[in-house]
Design a protein around this motif. Sequence first.
Motif, PDB file in Angstrom:
ATOM      1  N   GLY A  42       0.878  -1.333   0.028  1.00 58.17           N
ATOM      2  CA  GLY A  42       0.298  -0.201   0.181  1.00 58.17           C
ATOM      3  C   GLY A  42       0.806   1.204   0.050  1.00 58.17           C
ATOM      4  O   GLY A  42       0.244   2.208   0.290  1.00 58.17           O
ATOM      5  N   LEU A  43       2.130   1.143  -0.106  1.00 58.32           N
ATOM      6  CA  LEU A  43       2.952   2.329  -0.279  1.00 58.32           C
ATOM      7  C   LEU A  43       3.295   2.505  -1.653  1.00 58.32           C
ATOM      8  O   LEU A  43       3.150   1.925  -2.634  1.00 58.32           O
ATOM      9  N   GLY A  44       3.764   3.939  -1.933  1.00 64.85           N
ATOM     10  CA  GLY A  44       4.215   4.229  -3.256  1.00 64.85           C
ATOM     11  C   GLY A  44       5.110   5.469  -3.193  1.00 64.85           C
ATOM     12  O   GLY A  44       5.592   5.718  -2.187  1.00 64.85           O
ATOM     13  N   GLY A  45       5.868   5.561  -4.234  1.00 71.24           N
ATOM     14  CA  GLY A  45       6.808   6.461  -4.560  1.00 71.24           C
ATOM     15  C   GLY A  45       7.370   6.832  -5.975  1.00 71.24           C
ATOM     16  O   GLY A  45       6.434   6.378  -6.841  1.00 71.24           O
ATOM     17  N   VAL A  46       8.323   7.310  -6.098  1.00 74.50           N
ATOM     18  CA  VAL A  46       8.761   7.639  -7.521  1.00 74.50           C
ATOM     19  C   VAL A  46      10.261   7.606  -7.528  1.00 74.50           C
ATOM     20  O   VAL A  46      11.044   8.325  -6.560  1.00 74.50           O
ATOM     21  N   TRP A  47      10.873   6.967  -8.631  1.00 74.32           N
ATOM     22  CA  TRP A  47      12.358   6.941  -8.552  1.00 74.32           C
ATOM     23  C   TRP A  47      12.741   8.145  -9.115  1.00 74.32           C
ATOM     24  O   TRP A  47      12.303   8.964 -10.191  1.00 74.32           O
ATOM     25  N   THR A  48      13.642   9.200  -8.187  1.00 79.62           N
ATOM     26  CA  THR A  48      14.134  10.153  -8.821  1.00 79.62           C
ATOM     27  C   THR A  48      15.748  10.343  -8.651  1.00 79.62           C
ATOM     28  O   THR A  48      16.077   9.614  -7.918  1.00 79.62           O
ATOM     29  N   THR A  49      16.306  10.977  -9.633  1.00 80.42           N
ATOM     30  CA  THR A  49      17.544  11.410  -9.432  1.00 80.42           C
ATOM     31  C   THR A  49      17.993  12.851  -9.480  1.00 80.42           C
ATOM     32  O   THR A  49      19.183  13.063  -9.615  1.00 80.42           O
ATOM     33  N   PHE A  50      17.000  13.931  -9.656  1.00 79.85           N
ATOM     34  CA  PHE A  50      17.549  15.188  -9.626  1.00 79.85           C
ATOM     35  C   PHE A  50      18.672  15.417  -8.602  1.00 79.85           C
ATOM     36  O   PHE A  50      19.278  16.442  -8.632  1.00 79.85           O
ATOM     37  N   HIS A  51      18.260  14.921  -7.333  1.00 86.41           N
ATOM     38  CA  HIS A  51      19.177  15.502  -6.130  1.00 86.41           C
ATOM     39  C   HIS A  51      20.629  15.174  -6.273  1.00 86.41           C
ATOM     40  O   HIS A  51      21.411  15.589  -5.891  1.00 86.41           O
ATOM     41  N   LEU A  52      20.914  14.162  -7.375  1.00 87.40           N
ATOM     42  CA  LEU A  52      22.406  13.658  -7.577  1.00 87.40           C
ATOM     43  C   LEU A  52      23.004  14.794  -8.248  1.00 87.40           C
ATOM     44  O   LEU A  52      24.525  14.907  -8.036  1.00 87.40           O
ATOM     45  N   VAL A  53      22.568  15.816  -8.791  1.00 88.90           N
ATOM     46  CA  VAL A  53      23.231  16.836  -9.302  1.00 88.90           C
ATOM     47  C   VAL A  53      23.946  17.459  -7.912  1.00 88.90           C
ATOM     48  O   VAL A  53      25.117  18.171  -8.316  1.00 88.90           O
ATOM     49  N   HIS A  54      23.467  17.444  -6.948  1.00 88.40           N
ATOM     50  CA  HIS A  54      23.893  17.879  -5.697  1.00 88.40           C
ATOM     51  C   HIS A  54      24.332  16.534  -4.793  1.00 88.40           C
ATOM     52  O   HIS A  54      24.263  16.822  -3.482  1.00 88.40           O
ATOM     53  N   VAL A 110      22.385   6.452  -5.822  1.00 93.91           N
ATOM     54  CA  VAL A 110      21.707   6.317  -7.125  1.00 93.91           C
ATOM     55  C   VAL A 110      20.431   6.736  -7.165  1.00 93.91           C
ATOM     56  O   VAL A 110      19.955   7.021  -8.610  1.00 93.91           O
ATOM     57  N   ALA A 111      19.693   7.197  -6.250  1.00 98.68           N
ATOM     58  CA  ALA A 111      18.496   7.641  -6.482  1.00 98.68           C
ATOM     59  C   ALA A 111      17.815   8.325  -5.276  1.00 98.68           C
ATOM     60  O   ALA A 111      18.652   8.019  -4.178  1.00 98.68           O
ATOM     61  N   LEU A 112      16.948   8.999  -5.089  1.00101.16           N
ATOM     62  CA  LEU A 112      16.209   9.359  -3.939  1.00101.16           C
ATOM     63  C   LEU A 112      14.716   8.910  -4.192  1.00101.16           C
ATOM     64  O   LEU A 112      14.087   9.769  -5.151  1.00101.16           O
ATOM     65  N   ILE A 113      14.049   8.189  -3.412  1.00101.19           N
ATOM     66  CA  ILE A 113      12.867   7.618  -3.525  1.00101.19           C
ATOM     67  C   ILE A 113      12.014   7.923  -2.550  1.00101.19           C
ATOM     68  O   ILE A 113      12.073   7.638  -1.461  1.00101.19           O
ATOM     69  N   PRO A 114      11.155   9.041  -2.746  1.00104.38           N
ATOM     70  CA  PRO A 114       9.958   9.364  -1.621  1.00104.38           C
ATOM     71  C   PRO A 114       9.009   8.197  -1.309  1.00104.38           C
ATOM     72  O   PRO A 114       8.476   7.817  -2.371  1.00104.38           O
ATOM     73  N   VAL A 115       8.829   8.098  -0.151  1.00108.89           N
ATOM     74  CA  VAL A 115       7.876   6.742  -0.034  1.00108.89           C
ATOM     75  C   VAL A 115       6.978   7.182   1.017  1.00108.89           C
ATOM     76  O   VAL A 115       7.111   7.711   1.912  1.00108.89           O
ATOM     77  N   ALA A 116       5.717   6.961   0.788  1.00110.53           N
ATOM     78  CA  ALA A 116       4.278   7.097   1.775  1.00110.53           C
ATOM     79  C   ALA A 116       3.170   6.231   1.113  1.00110.53           C
ATOM     80  O   ALA A 116       3.533   5.564   0.352  1.00110.53           O
ATOM     81  N   TYR A 117       2.442   6.037   2.343  1.00110.49           N
ATOM     82  CA  TYR A 117       1.273   5.270   1.919  1.00110.49           C
ATOM     83  C   TYR A 117       0.632   6.000   0.665  1.00110.49           C
ATOM     84  O   TYR A 117       0.642   7.368   0.618  1.00110.49           O
TER      85      TYR A 117
END
Length: 207
Positions: A147-159, A177-184
């Motif tokens: 029941g959790l979700g999120g999104v694969w992101t790489t923007f923060h890797l610039v910094h 390699v990524a920053l994945i925000p996770v929530a229900y």
Amino acid sequence: MKLDLTPDELLSTTRAVRKRLDLTRPVEREVLEECLQLAQQAPTGGYQQNWHFVVVQDADKRAALAELWKQVAYPYLQRGGGAREGMMLRISEAVVHMAEHLHEVPVHVIPCVEGRFEGKPNFMVASMYASIIPAAWSFMLAARSRGLGGVWTTFHLVHEQEAAEILGIPYDDVTQVALIPVAYTLGTDFKPGKRKPLDSMVHWDHW
Ligand SMILES: Cc1cc2nc3c(=O)[nH]c(=O)nc-3n(C[C@H](O)[C@H](O)[C@H](O)COP(=O)(O)O)c2cc1C
């Protein structure tokens, strides 16, 4: 809570979720641990267990990471410029929404792998990234099934280096390699994404 999904449903409905994240509901540590234990079953290129997952719940650290993310997301969206239509418009709206709320997403998961790959041959780069990315995707599938979700992101890797300082990650020895925000998720019903016809991307025996 386990969702009643077949394997095919799980694989086709684990979507990039940005707008439908429940920012008010905490995510239990035990549930994250279950997902991470399943992630540990993924293959690695022989460097078994050179993986690290930095799980960020601390509000100040999430806010600092969200700042780095925004510094990249907004110029990226502007560079796209011009009229945005259809799917691209939907995605940019969702990215703006994420930029505005990332600090509120209860968990940020940063998969990392030991080593740095700048200037290394493709064999090594491919092996190192592929030694963590299957595990990180397994984490996202396990999360979706709970029941959790999120999104694969790489923007923060610039910094990446600033993020490493915020989190105490040894930048010279460890690659994020990524920053994945996770929530229900708000609701658990997600549809398969639209994809190009298979024959436009599959090559049988010859390109
Ligand atoms: C390697 C990679 C990097 C991505 N980086 C970002 C990012 O920095 N920010 C973001 O909002 N989405 C990012 N995404 C998500 C994509 O923009 C896209 O929404 C997603 O992969 C497709 O989701 P869908 O199949 O559910 O439509 C990234 C995805 C991948 C695979």
